[in-house]
Each structure stands twice: as C-alpha cells, then as structure tokens.
Design an enzyme around this catalytic site. Structure first.
Site, mmCIF file in Angstrom:
data_model
loop_
_atom_site.group_PDB
_atom_site.id
_atom_site.type_symbol
_atom_site.label_atom_id
_atom_site.label_comp_id
_atom_site.label_asym_id
_atom_site.label_seq_id
_atom_site.Cartn_x
_atom_site.Cartn_y
_atom_site.Cartn_z
ATOM 1 N N GLY A 13 0.803 -1.214 0.000
ATOM 2 C CA GLY A 13 0.000 0.000 0.000
ATOM 3 C C GLY A 13 0.839 1.268 0.000
ATOM 4 N N GLN A 14 0.171 2.390 -0.144
ATOM 5 C CA GLN A 14 0.850 3.681 -0.235
ATOM 6 C C GLN A 14 1.601 4.017 1.048
ATOM 7 O OE1 GLN A 14 -1.376 6.692 -2.901
ATOM 8 N NE2 GLN A 14 -2.980 5.771 -1.653
ATOM 9 N N ILE A 15 0.940 3.842 2.195
ATOM 10 C CA ILE A 15 1.577 4.222 3.453
ATOM 11 C C ILE A 15 2.680 3.235 3.814
ATOM 12 C CG2 ILE A 15 1.194 4.567 5.927
ATOM 13 C CD1 ILE A 15 -1.598 5.634 5.224
ATOM 14 N N ASP A 39 -1.124 -12.129 6.530
ATOM 15 C CA ASP A 39 -2.500 -11.885 6.094
ATOM 16 C C ASP A 39 -3.371 -11.681 7.331
ATOM 17 O OD1 ASP A 39 -5.046 -11.919 5.075
ATOM 18 O OD2 ASP A 39 -4.852 -13.842 4.045
ATOM 19 N N THR A 65 -9.509 -1.335 0.694
ATOM 20 C CA THR A 65 -9.779 0.047 0.307
ATOM 21 C C THR A 65 -10.645 0.191 -0.938
ATOM 22 O OG1 THR A 65 -7.692 0.098 -0.928
ATOM 23 C CG2 THR A 65 -7.631 0.870 1.364
ATOM 24 N N THR A 104 -9.336 6.307 8.927
ATOM 25 C CA THR A 104 -9.743 7.159 7.803
ATOM 26 C C THR A 104 -10.811 8.175 8.179
ATOM 27 O OG1 THR A 104 -10.842 7.070 5.616
ATOM 28 C CG2 THR A 104 -11.401 5.362 7.167
ATOM 29 N N ASP A 105 -10.903 9.233 7.380
ATOM 30 C CA ASP A 105 -11.974 10.217 7.510
ATOM 31 C C ASP A 105 -13.342 9.635 7.204
ATOM 32 O OD1 ASP A 105 -10.783 10.060 4.834
ATOM 33 O OD2 ASP A 105 -12.290 11.536 4.253
ATOM 34 N N TYR A 128 -17.538 0.639 3.628
ATOM 35 C CA TYR A 128 -16.108 0.820 3.905
ATOM 36 C C TYR A 128 -15.903 1.610 5.197
ATOM 37 C CZ TYR A 128 -11.530 3.051 3.684
ATOM 38 O OH TYR A 128 -10.286 3.545 3.994
ATOM 39 N N LYS A 132 -14.161 0.394 8.801
ATOM 40 C CA LYS A 132 -13.034 1.063 9.449
ATOM 41 C C LYS A 132 -13.400 1.528 10.854
ATOM 42 C CE LYS A 132 -9.507 1.870 7.932
ATOM 43 N NZ LYS A 132 -8.235 1.086 8.005
#
Length: 296
Positions: A13-15, A39, A65, A104-105, A128, A132
């Site tokens: 992932g990005q982060i 996993d 995501t 997340t927001d 989603y 979260k």
C-alpha cells in the site's frame, strides 16, 4: 532506545511503501510484510511474523480500500478492516506491544462545517467507513497501548491514487469533469510515514503516556477540482499533456455506489501539540511528491 525494529503489516500500500522508504532514509529499523506471507484474515501468519521480528512497535498499514465494491460485498471489508485488526490487537496486548492502527476520515458522515476532532462521534455513511469504524473499536477494546491514526485523501509514490489517475486521464482526454463540492485535505503518504515513525520512536524510547486517537493530514483544505488544478499545473511545468478544459461538477453529477463525505477535514491540533509533529501544507507536499510520481 531499543534496537528492536518496527513491524509493519501490509507491504504494497501507499503508506506501507512510504514507511519502508522513509525508515531507510532515517536509518530506522523497519520490517514490512504483506499478503500472502502476512495476512490479517489468517491471524496465524501475523503471529508468526511478530514472533520472528520481535518488534518494539507494530504498525497496521493493511486495509481493504475498494470503497465502492464494499457496498455490494461488505464481508471482505469487515474481515480485513475490522476483524483482522481486532485479532491483531489481542496479540499485541498479550505480548505487551504497542499498536499503531491507520484509519480514515470515512468514519465520519461529512456533514460538519468545521474540522472533525478526535472525539467526534463516528457516523460512517458507507460499508467501507463502517468497517473502518468497527476496526477502530476492536483495536481500542483489545489493546490499551494503541494509537489510532486517522488520515484522509492519501496519495503517494506507490499504489494507485487520485494524483496518478489525474495524470493518466489528463494525458488521454482534452476535457475532464472533477467534483468541486467535496472538501478535504490531500495528504502525502511520506508525511504520514514521517509522523508514524516519529511517534514510534517516542514509544520505543519509553514514552507510553500518550496512547489514543489522533488525526494527521497535510495542512489546509481544498476540493478535488482545485486539487486537480494544482496537479495539472505541476504536470504542465514538467512538459506533460493536460486537459484543455477542467470542469467543476457536483457529487450528484458523478454518482458512485458508496457515498463520499462532503466535508472530511480533520482537526490535527492534538498530534501537533502532543508529539510536536509539523504538518506541511498540502500545496508544499504536492510539490515534493510530484517529481517522484511523474517519474514512476
């Protein structure tokens, strides 16, 4: 400070990608592992990873995501975003390991007109977001030594994101319509990684008095349309093709299966005050990110 590494669950992932790069740049020991080797839906793999690494801090950067797909198939989202983190938190609690969990927001309804504080009541509008929010509750209930870090509008050098999508579409089309009635704070994954690494260093040094929920985004707010304008300004300066026309449209003009928050600006004063973390503006962050993104 302990010499034990930071363990990151999630690698693609990005982060997670930003964490690996920024830790390497800072000389911090960090080991990231992702699916299928580790996993969250197979907690035995997580236990083996933690036992092998023997970390000082665990960071959960793994997440489901696919926001729109979760509306029709919520089970995978809840398995990865709620049940998995809850089981991970149980393991961390049993081993006395602090856990940093990224959220997340989307846990908020987007109906506010001022930035959301950490103590605002979560009211997710999508499957989603609900997954979260459930993950936050599971982590908080299972592991006292936790930090839940909410962020928003993430983009980075790795993975797919809004910036890369704009560059691709901008090269293909002469006209684009971009939503102009959703407000938020674009956030560079490298800056999120730096915040996580700074917090991890404090925890590893024995500063255990500041657990809880925090918000981190780049400073300032904008709309997707204005963000796209800024992206294309950088692209034009680099000689890239951009659309001749960038239309401002409404959310109603671009319907999606999952509802997006109309306002998802997060109040980040707590993390600045508690950990002395500096938040670059979103414009500054974009300027630093674009050369690497354009090269990728």
């Amino acid at each position: 400070m302990t010499s034990a590494p930071i363990a990151v669950i999630g690698a693609s992932g990005q982060i997670a990608g930003a964490l690996v790069r920024r830790a390497r740049d800072n000389g911090q020991r960090l080991i990231a592992r992702g699916h299928p080797a580790v996993d969250l839906t197979d907690i035995a793999t997580v236990g083996r990873f933690i036992d092998e690494v023997r970390p000082c801090v665990v960071v959960n950067a793994a997440a489901y995501t696919a926001v729109d797909k979760a509306e029709s198939e919520p089970q995978p989202a809840f398995e990865l975003n709620a049940e998995g983190p809850g089981k991970l938190a149980v393991i961390c609690s049993a081993l006395g390991l602090p856990l940093i969990h990224i959220s997340t927001d989307y846990v908020f309804d987007g109906l506010a007109t001022t930035p959301y504080r950490e103590d605002a009541t979560p009211r997710p509008m999508s499957a989603y977001g609900a997954s979260k929010a459930a993950g936050e509750t599971a982590v908080a209930n299972a592991c006292a030594d936790h930090i839940i870090l909410r962020t928003a509008w993430v983009y980075g050098l790795e993975g797919n994101n809004f910036v890369k999508t704009m560059l691709r579409l901008g090269a293909e089309r002469d006209e684009l319509g971009i939503v102009a009635d959703q407000h938020g704070s674009p956030t560079f994954a490298d800056d999120i990684a730096d915040a996580i690494l700074a917090i991890s260093s404090r925890i590893a040094a024995g500063d255990i008095s500041r657990f809880g929920t925090y918000h981190f985004t780049n400073a300032g707010e904008t709309t997707w349309h204005a963000f796209a304008e800024a992206i294309f300004a950088h692209a034009r300066a680099a000689g890239r093709k951009t659309p001749a026309i960038l239309k401002a449209i409404t959310t109603a003009d671009y319907p999606t299966p999952a509802r997006r928050p109309a306002y998802s600006v997060l109040d980040c004063a707590k993390i600045e005050r508690t950990f002395a973390i500096r938040r670059p503006t979103w414009q500054d962050a974009l300027g630093r990110a674009m050369p690497g993104i354009l090269e990728s």
